[in-house]
Motif scaffolding. Structure first.
Motif, PDB file in Angstrom:
ATOM      1  N   GLY A 134      60.856 -18.584  15.235  1.00 48.23           N
ATOM      2  CA  GLY A 134      59.564 -19.050  15.714  1.00 48.23           C
ATOM      3  C   GLY A 134      58.515 -17.953  15.737  1.00 48.23           C
ATOM      4  N   ASN A 135      58.884 -16.760  15.294  1.00 47.19           N
ATOM      5  CA  ASN A 135      58.006 -15.590  15.274  1.00 47.19           C
ATOM      6  C   ASN A 135      57.464 -15.264  16.672  1.00 47.19           C
ATOM      7  N   HIS A 136      58.321 -15.438  17.683  1.00 53.62           N
ATOM      8  CA  HIS A 136      58.006 -15.094  19.066  1.00 53.62           C
ATOM      9  C   HIS A 136      58.677 -13.762  19.375  1.00 53.62           C
ATOM     10  N   ILE A 137      58.085 -12.684  18.898  1.00 52.69           N
ATOM     11  CA  ILE A 137      58.728 -11.375  18.957  1.00 52.69           C
ATOM     12  C   ILE A 137      58.934 -10.905  20.392  1.00 52.69           C
ATOM     13  N   GLY A 138      57.969 -11.125  21.257  1.00 56.27           N
ATOM     14  CA  GLY A 138      58.135 -10.731  22.661  1.00 56.27           C
ATOM     15  C   GLY A 138      59.324 -11.429  23.300  1.00 56.27           C
ATOM     16  N   ARG A 139      59.433 -12.724  23.068  1.00 59.78           N
ATOM     17  CA  ARG A 139      60.575 -13.472  23.622  1.00 59.78           C
ATOM     18  C   ARG A 139      61.865 -13.085  22.916  1.00 59.78           C
ATOM     19  N   ALA A 140      61.784 -12.742  21.641  1.00 52.77           N
ATOM     20  CA  ALA A 140      62.980 -12.285  20.919  1.00 52.77           C
ATOM     21  C   ALA A 140      63.504 -10.990  21.534  1.00 52.77           C
ATOM     22  N   ARG A 141      62.600 -10.096  21.890  1.00 52.63           N
ATOM     23  CA  ARG A 141      63.010  -8.837  22.503  1.00 52.63           C
ATOM     24  C   ARG A 141      63.669  -9.104  23.855  1.00 52.63           C
ATOM     25  N   ALA A 142      63.150 -10.082  24.615  1.00 52.74           N
ATOM     26  CA  ALA A 142      63.765 -10.457  25.889  1.00 52.74           C
ATOM     27  C   ALA A 142      65.158 -11.037  25.646  1.00 52.74           C
ATOM     28  N   GLU A 143      65.302 -11.856  24.611  1.00 51.48           N
ATOM     29  CA  GLU A 143      66.626 -12.397  24.273  1.00 51.48           C
ATOM     30  C   GLU A 143      67.580 -11.281  23.846  1.00 51.48           C
ATOM     31  N   ALA A 144      67.059 -10.291  23.136  1.00 50.40           N
ATOM     32  CA  ALA A 144      67.910  -9.166  22.725  1.00 50.40           C
ATOM     33  C   ALA A 144      68.429  -8.416  23.942  1.00 50.40           C
ATOM     34  N   SER A 145      67.626  -8.344  25.002  1.00 51.20           N
ATOM     35  CA  SER A 145      68.126  -7.690  26.218  1.00 51.20           C
ATOM     36  C   SER A 145      69.263  -8.499  26.831  1.00 51.20           C
ATOM     37  N   GLN A 146      69.211  -9.811  26.706  1.00 51.05           N
ATOM     38  CA  GLN A 146      70.306 -10.646  27.201  1.00 51.05           C
ATOM     39  C   GLN A 146      71.546 -10.497  26.322  1.00 51.05           C
ATOM     40  N   VAL A 147      71.340 -10.364  25.015  1.00 51.31           N
ATOM     41  CA  VAL A 147      72.471 -10.116  24.110  1.00 51.31           C
ATOM     42  C   VAL A 147      73.160  -8.810  24.505  1.00 51.31           C
ATOM     43  N   GLY A 148      72.365  -7.764  24.689  1.00 49.16           N
ATOM     44  CA  GLY A 148      72.941  -6.476  25.069  1.00 49.16           C
ATOM     45  C   GLY A 148      73.681  -6.551  26.392  1.00 49.16           C
ATOM     46  N   ALA A 149      73.100  -7.267  27.353  1.00 45.14           N
ATOM     47  CA  ALA A 149      73.746  -7.402  28.662  1.00 45.14           C
ATOM     48  C   ALA A 149      75.085  -8.122  28.551  1.00 45.14           C
ATOM     49  N   MET A 150      75.131  -9.185  27.752  1.00 47.32           N
ATOM     50  CA  MET A 150      76.393  -9.919  27.619  1.00 47.32           C
ATOM     51  C   MET A 150      77.432  -9.116  26.839  1.00 47.32           C
ATOM     52  N   ALA A 151      76.988  -8.286  25.911  1.00 46.13           N
ATOM     53  CA  ALA A 151      77.937  -7.421  25.202  1.00 46.13           C
ATOM     54  C   ALA A 151      78.538  -6.402  26.170  1.00 46.13           C
ATOM     55  N   LEU A 152      77.723  -5.882  27.072  1.00 45.45           N
ATOM     56  CA  LEU A 152      78.256  -4.958  28.081  1.00 45.45           C
ATOM     57  C   LEU A 152      79.162  -5.680  29.064  1.00 45.45           C
ATOM     58  N   ARG A 153      78.818  -6.907  29.413  1.00 49.23           N
ATOM     59  CA  ARG A 153      79.704  -7.704  30.282  1.00 49.23           C
ATOM     60  C   ARG A 153      81.041  -7.945  29.596  1.00 49.23           C
ATOM     61  N   PHE A 154      80.996  -8.167  28.290  1.00 48.21           N
ATOM     62  CA  PHE A 154      82.231  -8.365  27.524  1.00 48.21           C
ATOM     63  C   PHE A 154      83.170  -7.187  27.769  1.00 48.21           C
ATOM     64  N   ILE A 155      82.644  -5.977  27.636  1.00 48.73           N
ATOM     65  CA  ILE A 155      83.459  -4.780  27.840  1.00 48.73           C
ATOM     66  C   ILE A 155      83.892  -4.671  29.296  1.00 48.73           C
ATOM     67  N   ALA A 156      82.945  -4.791  30.213  1.00 49.92           N
ATOM     68  CA  ALA A 156      83.232  -4.584  31.636  1.00 49.92           C
ATOM     69  C   ALA A 156      84.195  -5.631  32.192  1.00 49.92           C
ATOM     70  N   ASP A 157      84.032  -6.872  31.789  1.00 56.17           N
ATOM     71  CA  ASP A 157      84.867  -7.935  32.340  1.00 56.17           C
ATOM     72  C   ASP A 157      86.242  -8.016  31.698  1.00 56.17           C
ATOM     73  N   LEU A 158      86.370  -7.575  30.450  1.00 54.75           N
ATOM     74  CA  LEU A 158      87.644  -7.750  29.760  1.00 54.75           C
ATOM     75  C   LEU A 158      88.452  -6.467  29.576  1.00 54.75           C
ATOM     76  N   TYR A 159      87.795  -5.322  29.684  1.00 59.40           N
ATOM     77  CA  TYR A 159      88.501  -4.089  29.350  1.00 59.40           C
ATOM     78  C   TYR A 159      88.460  -3.015  30.421  1.00 59.40           C
ATOM     79  N   GLU A 160      87.715  -3.206  31.473  1.00 62.18           N
ATOM     80  CA  GLU A 160      87.587  -2.180  32.499  1.00 62.18           C
ATOM     81  C   GLU A 160      88.129  -2.651  33.844  1.00 62.18           C
TER      82      GLU A 160
END
Length: 180
Positions: A65-91
């Motif tokens: 949708g060419n909503h770059i600001g919202r895309a960047r906000a979604e990328a922060s959620q992607v990064g957060a869930m990737a860190l949760r993946f590590i923290a919840d499953l491996y630590e």
């Protein structure tokens, strides 16, 4: 979007290192909020990867949708869930609580920054950055499918999310496609 001040700082900082730092802070802000909203620990790599895949799909929707600001906000959620993946499953056996496990995951993400995306240059567009992020997610699914270590790949997904936030700004040019 929970982190507009951090994302705006990452977008306007003239120092590249400051943009990456602000991007990491945006992900950390999302991560800590997710711990409050959803304290339950994921029970399987498949569950974690599906939550992560959902966030990646939402990122793609904003890019299309060419909503770059919202895309960047979604990328922060992607990064957060990737860190949760590590923290919840491996630590789980690590000292301290969820925040300490997440800090350990964030260190892995930071160390993986040099391993992801186009080497030696910033991403050219949101589409290119998404392609690199999607490649890392696909590698994560492959590791899960073949029972290989998924932890370092989850750190790479988070690292690519940092690169997306830091390198893709509202002034970035979008990819133009010409059909003949």
């Amino acid at each position: 979007m929970r982190t507009p001040h951090l994302l705006a700082s990452a977008c306007t900082a003239s120092d590249p290192e400051a943009r990456y730092h602000q991007a990491e802070l945006a992900i950390w802000d999302e991560l800590t909020a997710s711990l409050v909203e959803h304290p339950r620990i994921w029970r399987s790599p498949e569950e974690g990867a599906m939550v992560l895949a959902e966030e990646v799909d939402e990122l793609w929707d904003e890019i299309r949708g060419n909503h770059i600001g919202r895309a960047r906000a979604e990328a922060s959620q992607v990064g957060a869930m990737a860190l949760r993946f590590i923290a919840d499953l491996y630590e789980l056996d690590g000292p301290g609580g969820a925040r300490e496990r997440c800090r350990a995951a964030a260190v892995e993400q930071h160390d993986a920054l040099a391993l992801v995306g186009p080497p030696g240059r910033p991403c050219a567009s949101s589409h290119e950055a998404f392609g690199y992020l999607k490649r890392e997610l696909d590698a994560l699914w492959s590791a899960i499918r073949f029972e290989e270590p998924a932890r370092p790949i989850a750190a790479r997904v988070a690292a690519m999310a940092v690169r997306f936030i830091a390198e893709i700004t509202t002034s970035s040019t979008s990819v133009a496609v010409s059909v003949r």
